[in-house]
Design an enzyme around this catalytic site. Structure first.
Site, PDB file in Angstrom:
ATOM      1  N   ARG A   1      20.348   6.594   6.260  1.00  0.00           N
ATOM      2  CA  ARG A   1      19.921   6.742   7.644  1.00  0.00           C
ATOM      3  C   ARG A   1      21.035   6.283   8.576  1.00  0.00           C
ATOM      4  O   ARG A   1      22.043   5.734   8.137  1.00  0.00           O
ATOM      5  CB  ARG A   1      18.641   5.940   7.878  1.00  0.00           C
ATOM      6  CG  ARG A   1      18.812   4.463   7.672  1.00  0.00           C
ATOM      7  CD  ARG A   1      17.495   3.713   7.672  1.00  0.00           C
ATOM      8  NE  ARG A   1      16.990   3.541   9.024  1.00  0.00           N
ATOM      9  CZ  ARG A   1      16.218   2.502   9.412  1.00  0.00           C
ATOM     10  NH1 ARG A   1      15.859   1.581   8.535  1.00  0.00           N
ATOM     11  NH2 ARG A   1      15.799   2.400  10.641  1.00  0.00           N
TER      12      ARG A   1
ATOM     13  N   SER B   1     -11.608   4.834  14.482  1.00  0.00           N
ATOM     14  CA  SER B   1     -12.960   4.386  14.125  1.00  0.00           C
ATOM     15  C   SER B   1     -13.965   4.662  15.230  1.00  0.00           C
ATOM     16  O   SER B   1     -15.175   4.625  15.003  1.00  0.00           O
ATOM     17  CB  SER B   1     -12.955   2.884  13.814  1.00  0.00           C
ATOM     18  OG  SER B   1     -12.075   2.619  12.751  1.00  0.00           O
TER      19      SER B   1
ATOM     20  N   TRP C   1      17.943  -1.056  16.201  1.00  0.00           N
ATOM     21  CA  TRP C   1      16.943  -1.817  16.964  1.00  0.00           C
ATOM     22  C   TRP C   1      16.645  -3.140  16.291  1.00  0.00           C
ATOM     23  O   TRP C   1      16.102  -4.054  16.907  1.00  0.00           O
ATOM     24  CB  TRP C   1      15.648  -1.004  17.129  1.00  0.00           C
ATOM     25  CG  TRP C   1      14.695  -1.077  15.977  1.00  0.00           C
ATOM     26  CD1 TRP C   1      14.751  -0.342  14.832  1.00  0.00           C
ATOM     27  CD2 TRP C   1      13.545  -1.925  15.854  1.00  0.00           C
ATOM     28  NE1 TRP C   1      13.722  -0.680  14.005  1.00  0.00           N
ATOM     29  CE2 TRP C   1      12.954  -1.648  14.602  1.00  0.00           C
ATOM     30  CE3 TRP C   1      12.948  -2.883  16.673  1.00  0.00           C
ATOM     31  CZ2 TRP C   1      11.810  -2.303  14.149  1.00  0.00           C
ATOM     32  CZ3 TRP C   1      11.807  -3.530  16.204  1.00  0.00           C
ATOM     33  CH2 TRP C   1      11.256  -3.239  14.966  1.00  0.00           C
TER      34      TRP C   1
ATOM     35  N   TYR D   1       2.029  -3.799  12.397  1.00  0.00           N
ATOM     36  CA  TYR D   1       0.569  -3.728  12.464  1.00  0.00           C
ATOM     37  C   TYR D   1       0.074  -3.816  13.892  1.00  0.00           C
ATOM     38  O   TYR D   1      -0.996  -3.299  14.209  1.00  0.00           O
ATOM     39  CB  TYR D   1      -0.046  -4.779  11.533  1.00  0.00           C
ATOM     40  CG  TYR D   1       0.224  -4.366  10.113  1.00  0.00           C
ATOM     41  CD1 TYR D   1      -0.582  -3.406   9.509  1.00  0.00           C
ATOM     42  CD2 TYR D   1       1.333  -4.812   9.423  1.00  0.00           C
ATOM     43  CE1 TYR D   1      -0.295  -2.937   8.250  1.00  0.00           C
ATOM     44  CE2 TYR D   1       1.631  -4.347   8.160  1.00  0.00           C
ATOM     45  CZ  TYR D   1       0.813  -3.407   7.577  1.00  0.00           C
ATOM     46  OH  TYR D   1       1.104  -2.927   6.341  1.00  0.00           O
TER      47      TYR D   1
ATOM     48  N   HIS E   1       7.412  -7.423  10.806  1.00  0.00           N
ATOM     49  CA  HIS E   1       6.355  -6.806  10.033  1.00  0.00           C
ATOM     50  C   HIS E   1       4.986  -6.896  10.698  1.00  0.00           C
ATOM     51  O   HIS E   1       4.299  -5.883  10.787  1.00  0.00           O
ATOM     52  CB  HIS E   1       6.315  -7.233   8.567  1.00  0.00           C
ATOM     53  CG  HIS E   1       5.557  -6.199   7.813  1.00  0.00           C
ATOM     54  ND1 HIS E   1       6.125  -5.017   7.419  1.00  0.00           N
ATOM     55  CD2 HIS E   1       4.249  -6.087   7.525  1.00  0.00           C
ATOM     56  CE1 HIS E   1       5.196  -4.236   6.906  1.00  0.00           C
ATOM     57  NE2 HIS E   1       4.057  -4.857   6.945  1.00  0.00           N
TER      58      HIS E   1
ATOM     59  N   HIS F   1      10.054  -7.518   2.374  1.00  0.00           N
ATOM     60  CA  HIS F   1      10.191  -6.206   1.723  1.00  0.00           C
ATOM     61  C   HIS F   1      11.104  -5.283   2.535  1.00  0.00           C
ATOM     62  O   HIS F   1      11.474  -4.221   2.059  1.00  0.00           O
ATOM     63  CB  HIS F   1       8.831  -5.562   1.427  1.00  0.00           C
ATOM     64  CG  HIS F   1       8.060  -5.128   2.630  1.00  0.00           C
ATOM     65  ND1 HIS F   1       6.697  -5.157   2.679  1.00  0.00           N
ATOM     66  CD2 HIS F   1       8.445  -4.635   3.816  1.00  0.00           C
ATOM     67  CE1 HIS F   1       6.286  -4.718   3.858  1.00  0.00           C
ATOM     68  NE2 HIS F   1       7.327  -4.394   4.562  1.00  0.00           N
ATOM     69  N   HIS F   2      11.441  -5.687   3.760  1.00  0.00           N
ATOM     70  CA  HIS F   2      12.432  -4.930   4.534  1.00  0.00           C
ATOM     71  C   HIS F   2      13.845  -5.279   4.093  1.00  0.00           C
ATOM     72  O   HIS F   2      14.808  -4.701   4.581  1.00  0.00           O
ATOM     73  CB  HIS F   2      12.292  -5.233   6.027  1.00  0.00           C
ATOM     74  CG  HIS F   2      10.982  -4.792   6.602  1.00  0.00           C
ATOM     75  ND1 HIS F   2      10.795  -3.546   7.131  1.00  0.00           N
ATOM     76  CD2 HIS F   2       9.785  -5.411   6.705  1.00  0.00           C
ATOM     77  CE1 HIS F   2       9.537  -3.430   7.561  1.00  0.00           C
ATOM     78  NE2 HIS F   2       8.902  -4.545   7.306  1.00  0.00           N
TER      79      HIS F   2
ATOM     80  N   SER G   1       5.892  -9.887  28.834  1.00  0.00           N
ATOM     81  CA  SER G   1       4.842  -8.948  29.234  1.00  0.00           C
ATOM     82  C   SER G   1       3.783  -8.826  28.139  1.00  0.00           C
ATOM     83  O   SER G   1       2.580  -8.882  28.408  1.00  0.00           O
ATOM     84  CB  SER G   1       5.474  -7.585  29.519  1.00  0.00           C
ATOM     85  OG  SER G   1       4.495  -6.592  29.543  1.00  0.00           O
ATOM     86  N   SER G   2       4.226  -8.684  26.888  1.00  0.00           N
ATOM     87  CA  SER G   2       3.277  -8.528  25.785  1.00  0.00           C
ATOM     88  C   SER G   2       2.406  -9.760  25.613  1.00  0.00           C
ATOM     89  O   SER G   2       1.208  -9.662  25.376  1.00  0.00           O
ATOM     90  CB  SER G   2       4.020  -8.301  24.466  1.00  0.00           C
ATOM     91  OG  SER G   2       4.534  -7.022  24.450  1.00  0.00           O
TER      92      SER G   2
ATOM     93  N   HIS H   1      16.525   4.718  21.188  1.00  0.00           N
ATOM     94  CA  HIS H   1      15.324   5.524  20.885  1.00  0.00           C
ATOM     95  C   HIS H   1      14.235   4.631  20.301  1.00  0.00           C
ATOM     96  O   HIS H   1      13.082   4.666  20.732  1.00  0.00           O
ATOM     97  CB  HIS H   1      15.678   6.648  19.908  1.00  0.00           C
ATOM     98  CG  HIS H   1      14.501   7.271  19.206  1.00  0.00           C
ATOM     99  ND1 HIS H   1      13.638   8.149  19.829  1.00  0.00           N
ATOM    100  CD2 HIS H   1      14.026   7.142  17.940  1.00  0.00           C
ATOM    101  CE1 HIS H   1      12.689   8.530  18.981  1.00  0.00           C
ATOM    102  NE2 HIS H   1      12.903   7.924  17.822  1.00  0.00           N
TER     103      HIS H   1
ATOM    104  N   THR I   1      -5.919  -1.358   3.409  1.00  0.00           N
ATOM    105  CA  THR I   1      -5.627  -0.092   4.092  1.00  0.00           C
ATOM    106  C   THR I   1      -6.399   1.042   3.432  1.00  0.00           C
ATOM    107  O   THR I   1      -6.945   1.921   4.109  1.00  0.00           O
ATOM    108  CB  THR I   1      -4.109   0.196   4.054  1.00  0.00           C
ATOM    109  OG1 THR I   1      -3.413  -0.994   4.411  1.00  0.00           O
ATOM    110  CG2 THR I   1      -3.747   1.294   5.019  1.00  0.00           C
TER     111      THR I   1
ATOM    112  N   GLU J   1       4.634  -6.852  13.739  1.00  0.00           N
ATOM    113  CA  GLU J   1       4.811  -5.855  14.804  1.00  0.00           C
ATOM    114  C   GLU J   1       4.368  -4.462  14.333  1.00  0.00           C
ATOM    115  O   GLU J   1       3.761  -3.703  15.077  1.00  0.00           O
ATOM    116  CB  GLU J   1       6.282  -5.826  15.238  1.00  0.00           C
ATOM    117  CG  GLU J   1       6.674  -4.681  16.157  1.00  0.00           C
ATOM    118  CD  GLU J   1       6.092  -4.786  17.557  1.00  0.00           C
ATOM    119  OE1 GLU J   1       5.679  -5.896  17.952  1.00  0.00           O
ATOM    120  OE2 GLU J   1       6.049  -3.757  18.251  1.00  0.00           O
TER     121      GLU J   1
ATOM    122  N   LYS K   1      -9.971   1.153   4.547  1.00  0.00           N
ATOM    123  CA  LYS K   1     -10.145   1.820   5.843  1.00  0.00           C
ATOM    124  C   LYS K   1     -10.217   3.333   5.676  1.00  0.00           C
ATOM    125  O   LYS K   1     -11.108   3.997   6.221  1.00  0.00           O
ATOM    126  CB  LYS K   1      -9.000   1.455   6.780  1.00  0.00           C
ATOM    127  CG  LYS K   1      -9.053   0.024   7.232  1.00  0.00           C
ATOM    128  CD  LYS K   1      -8.236  -0.182   8.476  1.00  0.00           C
ATOM    129  CE  LYS K   1      -8.677  -1.427   9.201  1.00  0.00           C
ATOM    130  NZ  LYS K   1      -9.875  -1.247   9.993  1.00  0.00           N
TER     131      LYS K   1
ATOM    132  N   ASP L   1     -14.208  -6.320  34.795  1.00  0.00           N
ATOM    133  CA  ASP L   1     -12.751  -6.154  34.845  1.00  0.00           C
ATOM    134  C   ASP L   1     -12.162  -7.031  33.741  1.00  0.00           C
ATOM    135  O   ASP L   1     -12.900  -7.656  32.982  1.00  0.00           O
ATOM    136  CB  ASP L   1     -12.208  -6.588  36.227  1.00  0.00           C
ATOM    137  CG  ASP L   1     -10.865  -5.925  36.544  1.00  0.00           C
ATOM    138  OD1 ASP L   1      -9.964  -6.002  35.691  1.00  0.00           O
ATOM    139  OD2 ASP L   1     -10.734  -5.329  37.622  1.00  0.00           O
TER     140      ASP L   1
END
Lengths: 378, 526
Positions: free
Chosen positions: B451, B269, B143, B258, B254, B303-304, B170-171, B78, B329, B256, B332, B107
């Protein structure tokens, strides 16, 4: 379970942020526990401070947004102003949050430093995570045992077991051998693992810490009141990650001393029994129990395993062949798989019993293994 | 004579080829954008179906539907499908459609690379999903792929690693294309500080991707050699360290986070000023805040992993750095609120989703701030509190912005207006149900539910049932979204080129739908 006023208010506040109504029920919690150690109380306090800071900022920001949404709408004839920058405002809303964050960082730092200080402990307990059970070694007392999910709970949690989880007092939070500790002592926990990473978590102690194979982590707790405190493995560790609970029984010092004496006597008896010859029936009876707690999760109660993941024992070459090979794999495990080395996890009698059981159950018919053979193989 | 002229015109116009080959061989940014978006929608439903299995099993205590191992595969795949298959391709699709139109280019700069970077994805995800049929089942170690657990995976292991490599390739190709396009193909007068924020946020996102995807590729390659080539990068027995994987993974992971949210900031915006009929407040501070967030995202990864037993100095550093992210943040959010302030607002569906984004992303931001407090994280970590946190920022954050963008630009893309009434229904059903789904998970986590567990103790039963009901309604309401999108593609009230009264920007100067090549002559930007 009584809910304190503070918990009730915070629950209401949390609920009002996103939830309209609460279902009516007896036993559920909305907030973090205050726990039973000085650390867990400090952690709870930090949690509540940062929570209320967030609520306060939320009231201001959401308040402004909601006001604007109702007031500054075209349907009410609002005409758009055209201002689009203000250096003063940008500086203000950079500085103010920094001040708030610094004031938050101070108590957080203090608590963190205290939590990481494991010096001057009164006793040490080594905790080893194993798929999917815990092993506890009392380093000062020489006591050692494995703690796994209570067999009745284990039956109930099987797919479509038909057993109602509500019929248990502590569904999935009951073990066969709880960790027994004295109150009022600074206990140093040394955490490690045998196979994959686990995480030892009892919320009432105020922390969790990862148990990592090949490394030893430290943490400590000083439990203030006698009681039974329940927790769980918190780091995904494979298929039965959800089924390796922790139960800590905190006893008064006198009760704890009595328990230690009992454990030592039991260990002596077990050691003596390893030296005598066992009958096959004795080994089979004991082996069935050992198998249920240690082996059935993977190899299944019927010995059929799970194809592709865990090999079958029923009719397998290993369990029906030469005893030496069978003893070797049970004692030393199979690196790179979930098969643990049971050499230091089980005593001679248990190992002999479970190997004998595997060699005679499910239609297997091979030799009996005596505890003496295990002792020789060590 | 006239026939010949028409043929010549068509050739000159490079109109789309017919049939299936148009889509396979296309180098057109709009075609490729559509492919990305439709692929993302398909993956959203596949990943969503897995979420439904998870919520169904968790509907009540006891094991009713699936085995624990399959449950773990559900949570693992998932996440992989939603992150790499739904959210990232959806943002790349938006970038493809919008960046050339926003900067006045005909293009993307590298059209064949563009085609290739899309067509890798269906193969990557086919491979990933086929692992469900392999011995030992689909990936089930989370994951985050933590060793040693991930090394216990059966036959699926090398396929999973290869699929991740393909997604990364690809990315990276897509990001190179975005950067080259933005830096080289802007219309005369379109200076960097005049670019729409969506373009800015994507420029920064593309750099994050190029910086971090190779790190992920390195990490999973080390897993591969640990499994098959006898190395022990992550095995203590061979002198390695399982925690090192976590450091490498989160050094990718991390930023990722963002990557998944910066383009969302760009979308919001764009939408808020349109419907407030007022210019974006603090444009330059928005650009600087985006850049600050991107920089900080590289120094907060651990921090993870507060519970892995880092030295206390490390824990303090990562706690402080993480708390700092709240500052840009916050800037914003304050800027968006100031943009709304004293505007002349209307609340069409894109605006509803954008406002929903600001509200609920902020709730996710608050729980993020709580999680930054390391001592408290020792309690929160790996509980449903974390699950609630990242679903608030990813579902009501990233995915809400994608939906807002779809409603906002769909009339431009298709030339047809969507059905506003249905759009509003979609918003309100989704918003109520998504909060019923995720808000109670805060309570579950605080009360002690870990979890990634398929079964739980009885005291968690009530909130899990509430959460599951929210989940089923939220899942079902996305069928309405797909219905609205396909209905709009097929027809509907014709949209003007302006579409929205308050919309500003080059894409609104083009017809709806825009010509096959956006700006064949560069517009002048004053």
């Amino acid at each position: 379970m009584a809910v304190s006023t503070k918990q009730y208010i915070s629950g209401l506040a949390l609920a009002s942020l996103g939830m309209g109504s609460l279902p009516v029920s007896a036993d559920y919690a909305l907030n973090m526990t205050t726990g039973v150690t000085p650390t867990s109380q400090q952690v709870y306090d930090l949690h509540m401070i940062i929570f209320w800071i967030c609520v306060a900022i939320g009231v201001v920001v959401f308040g402004a947004m909601i006001f604007s949404i109702f007031k500054h709408r075209k349907s009410k004839g609002a005409v758009a102003a055209q201002f689009h920058e203000s250096t003063t405002a940008e500086i203000a809303w950079t500085i103010v949050p920094i001040v708030i964050l610094v004031s938050m960082a101070v108590p957080a730092t203090k608590t963190l430093l205290a939590m990481e200080d494991t010096s001057d402990a009164d006793m040490s307990i080594k905790v080893t995570g194993i798929q999917w059970k815990w092993k506890y070694d009392y380093l000062d007392e020489g006591i050692s045992f494995i703690s796994s999910l209570d067999p009745k709970h284990n039956e109930a949690r099987q797919l479509k077991s038909g057993v109602d989880p509500a019929s248990f007092d502590h569904y999935l939070r009951e073990v066969d051998n709880p960790l027994v500790v004295p109150v009022g002592k600074k206990i140093r926990f040394l955490l490690t693992a045998n196979d994959v990473i686990h995480s030892w978590w009892v919320a009432d102690l105020g922390w969790k810490k990862d148990a990592i194979p090949g490394f030893v982590n430290e943490a400590w707790a000083k439990i203030e009141k006698p009681g039974v405190y329940r927790g769980k493995c918190a780091e995904l560790c494979g298929k039965d990650h959800g089924f390796m609970p922790i139960v800590v029984v905190a006893k008064s010092e006198a009760d704890y001393a009595e328990w230690v004496a009992q454990q030592k006597a039991a260990a002596d008896a077990a050691a003596a029994s390893a030296d005598r010859e066992w009958t096959k029936d004795e080994l089979m009876a004991r082996g069935e129990k050992v198998y249920a707690t240690n082996c059935a999760a993977c190899h299944q109660a019927n010995g059929a395993g799970i194809p592709g993941a865990f090999p079958a024992l029923a009719g397998s070459a290993l369990a029906t062949g030469d005893a030496a090979g069978h003893i070797d794999i049970v004692m030393h495990g199979k690196p790179g798989t979930a098969m643990a080395a049971y050499k230091n996890l089980l005593n001679d009698a248990d190992l002999a019993a479970v190997i004998t059981y595997e060699r005679h159950a499910w239609g297997n018919n091979a030799s009996v293994v005596q505890p003496a053979a295990i002792k020789a193989a060590r | 004579m006239s026939t010949a002229a028409a043929t010549h015109d068509e050739h000159h116009d490079h109109g789309p080829a017919k049939g299936l080959m148009r889509w396979i061989t296309t180098t057109n940014h709009k075609d490729i954008g559509s492919l990305y978006l439709l692929f993302a929608l398909l993956m959203f439903f596949i990943g969503g179906a897995m979420a439904m299995v998870i919520r169904a099993e968790l509907f009540q205590p006891g094991m009713q539907l699936v085995q624990p191992e399959f449950f773990n595969s559900m949570t693992t795949v998932h996440a992989l499908v939603m992150i790499f298959g739904a959210v990232m391709p959806a943002f790349t699709g938006l970038a493809n459609w919008l960046i050339p139109m926003m900067i006045g280019a005909p293009d993307m700069a590298l059209p064949r690379l563009n085609n290739f970077s899309f067509w890798i994805l269906p193969f990557a995800f086919t491979m990933l999903l086929l692992t469900f049929f392999m011995d030992g089942g689909a990936p089930a170690g989370g994951w985050t792929l933590y060793p040693p657990l991930v090394l216990q995976l059966g036959e699926a292991f090398p396929f999973m690693i290869f699929a991740i490599h393909l997604m990364g390739i690809s990315s990276i190709m897509g990001s190179i294309n975005v950067i080259v396009t933005i830096l080289n193909m802007r219309a005369p007068g379109m200076t960097l500080m005049k670019m729409p924020l969506f373009v800015w946020t994507w420029l920064i996102t593309a750099y994050l991707l190029i910086a971090t995807m190779p790190v992920l590729a390195g990490a999973v390659t080390m897993l591969l050699t640990d499994k098959f080539a006898g190395t022990s990068f992550f095995s203590a027995a061979g002198g390695g360290d399982p925690v090192m994987f976590q450091h490498i993974f989160w050094f990718f992971g991390h930023p990722e986070v963002y990557i998944l949210i910066l383009p969302a900031f760009g979308v919001v915006s764009a939408i808020v000023p349109t419907f407030a009929r007022k210019p974006l407040f603090g444009y330059s501070s928005m650009v600087y805040a985006t850049a600050s967030i991107a920089f900080l995202s590289f120094i907060v990864w651990a921090h993870h992993m507060f519970t892995v037993g880092m030295p206390v100095v490390g824990e303090l550093f990562f706690m402080y750095a993480t708390m700092m992210i709240a500052v840009p943040t916050g800037v914003k959010v304050f800027n968006w609120v100031s943009t709304m302030w004293k505007g002349s607002m209307t609340f069409e569906t894109p605006m509803l989703f954008a406002i929903g984004f600001i509200f609920m992303f902020t709730i996710g931001g608050f729980s993020g701030l709580m999680l930054a407090i390391a001592p408290a994280d020792f309690q929160y970590h790996d509980t449903y509190f974390v699950v609630a946190h990242f679903h608030y920022v990813l579902v009501t954050g990233a995915i809400y912005s994608i939906m807002a963008a779809t409603y906002y630009w769909l009339p431009k893309w298709t030339g047809n207006m969507y059905n506003e009434t249905l759009g509003k229904w979609h918003f309100w059903i989704s918003t109520i149900s998504v909060n019923v789904l995720f808000f109670p998970q805060h309570f579950l986590g605080l009360a002690g539910m870990p979890r990634r567990i398929p079964d739980y103790s009885v005291q968690f039963a009530d909130w899990n049932m509430v959460s599951s009901i929210g989940g089923f309604v939220f899942g079902a309401s996305q069928l309405l979204f797909a219905f609205i999108v396909f209905k709009t593609i097929r027809g509907g009230e014709k949209a003007s080129s302006q579409v929205w009264e308050g919309a500003k920007g080059l894409e609104w100067t083009l017809s709806s739908p825009p010509p096959y090549h956006s700006f064949t002559q560069a517009p002048e930007v004053k």
